[in-house]
Write a protein that holds these residues in place. Sequence first.
Motif, PDB file in Angstrom:
ATOM      1  N   CYS A 187       8.603  35.697 -22.647  1.00 14.58           N
ATOM      2  CA  CYS A 187       9.348  36.510 -23.614  1.00 14.58           C
ATOM      3  C   CYS A 187      10.836  36.182 -23.564  1.00 14.58           C
ATOM      4  N   ILE A 188      11.362  35.711 -24.687  1.00 15.02           N
ATOM      5  CA  ILE A 188      12.761  35.295 -24.729  1.00 15.02           C
ATOM      6  C   ILE A 188      13.691  36.487 -24.522  1.00 15.02           C
ATOM      7  N   GLY A 189      13.253  37.677 -24.895  1.00 11.56           N
ATOM      8  CA  GLY A 189      14.086  38.864 -24.768  1.00 11.56           C
ATOM      9  C   GLY A 189      13.862  39.643 -23.492  1.00 11.56           C
ATOM     10  N   ALA A 190      13.187  39.041 -22.497  1.00 11.03           N
ATOM     11  CA  ALA A 190      12.895  39.753 -21.252  1.00 11.03           C
ATOM     12  C   ALA A 190      14.145  40.325 -20.573  1.00 11.03           C
ATOM     13  N   PRO A 191      15.242  39.552 -20.442  1.00 16.65           N
ATOM     14  CA  PRO A 191      16.435  40.134 -19.810  1.00 16.65           C
ATOM     15  C   PRO A 191      16.970  41.351 -20.562  1.00 16.65           C
ATOM     16  N   LEU A 192      16.906  41.311 -21.895  1.00 11.29           N
ATOM     17  CA  LEU A 192      17.377  42.448 -22.684  1.00 11.29           C
ATOM     18  C   LEU A 192      16.444  43.638 -22.523  1.00 11.29           C
ATOM     19  N   GLY A 193      15.151  43.395 -22.478  1.00 16.79           N
ATOM     20  CA  GLY A 193      14.208  44.483 -22.267  1.00 16.79           C
ATOM     21  C   GLY A 193      14.438  45.171 -20.934  1.00 16.79           C
ATOM     22  N   ARG A 194      14.614  44.382 -19.892  1.00 14.97           N
ATOM     23  CA  ARG A 194      14.883  44.945 -18.567  1.00 14.97           C
ATOM     24  C   ARG A 194      16.171  45.779 -18.580  1.00 14.97           C
ATOM     25  N   LEU A 195      17.206  45.236 -19.211  1.00 11.49           N
ATOM     26  CA  LEU A 195      18.487  45.945 -19.254  1.00 11.49           C
ATOM     27  C   LEU A 195      18.340  47.298 -19.935  1.00 11.49           C
ATOM     28  N   GLN A 196      17.652  47.339 -21.064  1.00 15.84           N
ATOM     29  CA  GLN A 196      17.506  48.606 -21.777  1.00 15.84           C
ATOM     30  C   GLN A 196      16.722  49.625 -20.958  1.00 15.84           C
ATOM     31  N   LEU A 197      15.668  49.191 -20.286  1.00 16.88           N
ATOM     32  CA  LEU A 197      14.883  50.109 -19.463  1.00 16.88           C
ATOM     33  C   LEU A 197      15.720  50.643 -18.309  1.00 16.88           C
ATOM     34  N   GLN A 198      16.503  49.769 -17.680  1.00 13.44           N
ATOM     35  CA  GLN A 198      17.336  50.208 -16.561  1.00 13.44           C
ATOM     36  C   GLN A 198      18.397  51.205 -17.017  1.00 13.44           C
ATOM     37  N   VAL A 199      19.117  50.870 -18.082  1.00 15.79           N
ATOM     38  CA  VAL A 199      20.188  51.754 -18.568  1.00 15.79           C
ATOM     39  C   VAL A 199      19.619  53.096 -19.004  1.00 15.79           C
ATOM     40  N   ALA A 200      18.505  53.076 -19.711  1.00 19.81           N
ATOM     41  CA  ALA A 200      17.912  54.324 -20.184  1.00 19.81           C
ATOM     42  C   ALA A 200      17.518  55.221 -19.018  1.00 19.81           C
ATOM     43  N   LEU A 201      16.906  54.660 -17.990  1.00 19.14           N
ATOM     44  CA  LEU A 201      16.505  55.479 -16.836  1.00 19.14           C
ATOM     45  C   LEU A 201      17.721  55.949 -16.048  1.00 19.14           C
ATOM     46  N   GLU A 202      18.749  55.134 -15.988  1.00 22.54           N
ATOM     47  CA  GLU A 202      19.974  55.573 -15.309  1.00 22.54           C
ATOM     48  C   GLU A 202      20.538  56.817 -15.986  1.00 22.54           C
ATOM     49  N   LEU A 203      20.644  56.784 -17.318  1.00 24.14           N
ATOM     50  CA  LEU A 203      21.224  57.921 -18.032  1.00 24.14           C
ATOM     51  C   LEU A 203      20.306  59.126 -18.007  1.00 24.14           C
ATOM     52  N   LEU A 204      19.015  58.915 -18.167  1.00 21.94           N
ATOM     53  CA  LEU A 204      18.084  60.039 -18.147  1.00 21.94           C
ATOM     54  C   LEU A 204      18.123  60.758 -16.802  1.00 21.94           C
ATOM     55  N   THR A 205      18.079  60.007 -15.713  1.00 26.01           N
ATOM     56  CA  THR A 205      18.063  60.654 -14.397  1.00 26.01           C
ATOM     57  C   THR A 205      19.399  61.289 -14.057  1.00 26.01           C
ATOM     58  N   GLN A 206      20.499  60.744 -14.589  1.00 26.80           N
ATOM     59  CA  GLN A 206      21.810  61.350 -14.362  1.00 26.80           C
ATOM     60  C   GLN A 206      21.969  62.651 -15.142  1.00 26.80           C
ATOM     61  N   ARG A 207      21.607  62.632 -16.406  1.00 27.53           N
ATOM     62  CA  ARG A 207      21.905  63.743 -17.299  1.00 27.53           C
ATOM     63  C   ARG A 207      20.756  64.731 -17.448  1.00 27.53           C
ATOM     64  N   MET A 208      19.548  64.302 -17.109  1.00 28.81           N
ATOM     65  CA  MET A 208      18.385  65.172 -17.252  1.00 28.81           C
ATOM     66  C   MET A 208      17.543  65.147 -15.977  1.00 28.81           C
ATOM     67  N   PRO A 209      18.097  65.602 -14.855  1.00 23.25           N
ATOM     68  CA  PRO A 209      17.325  65.558 -13.605  1.00 23.25           C
ATOM     69  C   PRO A 209      16.107  66.479 -13.626  1.00 23.25           C
ATOM     70  N   SER A 210      16.104  67.463 -14.529  1.00 17.13           N
ATOM     71  CA  SER A 210      14.961  68.383 -14.629  1.00 17.13           C
ATOM     72  C   SER A 210      14.028  68.009 -15.772  1.00 17.13           C
ATOM     73  N   LEU A 211      14.138  66.786 -16.268  1.00 18.09           N
ATOM     74  CA  LEU A 211      13.290  66.348 -17.382  1.00 18.09           C
ATOM     75  C   LEU A 211      11.820  66.517 -17.021  1.00 18.09           C
ATOM     76  N   ARG A 212      11.038  66.971 -17.983  1.00 18.37           N
ATOM     77  CA  ARG A 212       9.608  67.171 -17.783  1.00 18.37           C
ATOM     78  C   ARG A 212       8.908  67.174 -19.135  1.00 18.37           C
ATOM     79  N   PRO A 213       7.606  66.880 -19.150  1.00 15.74           N
ATOM     80  CA  PRO A 213       6.857  66.981 -20.406  1.00 15.74           C
ATOM     81  C   PRO A 213       6.837  68.425 -20.889  1.00 15.74           C
ATOM     82  N   ALA A 214       6.966  68.607 -22.195  1.00 18.37           N
ATOM     83  CA  ALA A 214       6.966  69.950 -22.770  1.00 18.37           C
ATOM     84  C   ALA A 214       5.565  70.408 -23.156  1.00 18.37           C
TER      85      ALA A 214
END
Length: 420
Positions: free
Chosen positions: A360-387
């Motif tokens: 996959c030519i976009g593998a580095p970009l895919g990894r980056l987006q997953l990492q950044v998204a989880l960083e922000l979610l865990t920082q800003r939504m530590p109590s995140l849970r399924p509704a």
Amino acid sequence: MTLIPSPQPTTPACPHFPFDPPEDPLDLPAAHTELQQRAPLSKVRLPSGQADTEAWLVTGHAEALRVYRDSETFLRGPADGVSPFIKAHPIIIALDGDEHRRTRGLVKSAFSPAKVARLRPMVKDTAAELLDRLIAKGEPGDLSEDFAMPLTLSVIGGLFGIPEEDYPQFRRWSESLISVSPDSHRTGPAAMQAMVGYMAALIQSRGQNPGDDLVSLVAVNAKLANADPSSAGLLAASLVAGGWESTGGALVCSTHRLLTTSGTGGASLYSRLCTRPALIPTAVEEMLRVVPNSVLGATQPRRATRDIELGGVLVRAGELLIPSPDSAARDPRVFTDAGTVDLERTPNPHLAFGSGAHVCIGAPLGRLQLQVALELLTQRMPSLRPAIPAEDLEWRWDASVIRRPTTYPVAWSRTRTTRS
């Protein structure tokens, strides 16, 4: 009275592929495991109504890696359109040899790990803005439609300089391309033709007045390489189509797995990332290993160009092989405790992005987006849970080749009350 056992077949039955969806939407059907335990290659029966009635399902890691990397022996183009897989022509994933290399080369350098790393601030700003909107709307929110899917579409669309007002149209085209609905044989090619035409026109325009977007890069490189506009448009359309929904689906499903899987002490794996954010890079790799991205648990088939021994069997020239990166990711010969989710697993030689010429030519970009998204979610939504309970989620088994729920309602306040 003595019971005489019924005669047992001397060879295992050839199971029908695709297999029925698993009980756990983020797992593989039991048939994948059963076949892998039997052998690294096993014959499966394909849907009726086509010339090819059987194929080899490749479940072993070493064997799948060889199929991916030996692009002269295992070709994608001659296997295009075999059911149940989508017809990929003329998308770049169906190209082989020199044509594939020339087309891919028009933009390959833009997705090097070093260049993609410089996109982190842009990806972070986009993700933060979407989270702001999600939080402002209040609970429950939809992590899929309000965050993951618009994030990945905005990132790839922004990189290619696609006008934002055209994003909805690109989403409709992309969804038609990866649809598994009964009329997808008609809507898919029409969507691809429209997308390539759009991109070819955009490339021609940017070629006259280049900017710093990827369409301009493709336009300049196409001119230098004497590539025709349709090939350049094909590349750009393929990258946009393949770069947003697969990553968005991976983000939703990975978050679901982290939220619903318990670690040491009973807390969720998501909670562990909240307290140990340094684990996010290796956690992303583990999610790519254990969370299937395709509803089929396999990637586009290949056709053997010659007789070859693989995994202890003789594959004849002309036979089909279906690599299963998700089965390969559970190969006990390669992964210790393969059934256990280990957020610190390293090395982690999963094949989520394939390997070889078609990696996959976009593998580095895919990894980056997953990492950044989880960083922000865990920082800003530590109590995140399924509704809603996991069993109430609706999964898109019959709508798309990408495995993800239609919606993913979540809550995030520290109190457990949500607005209906």
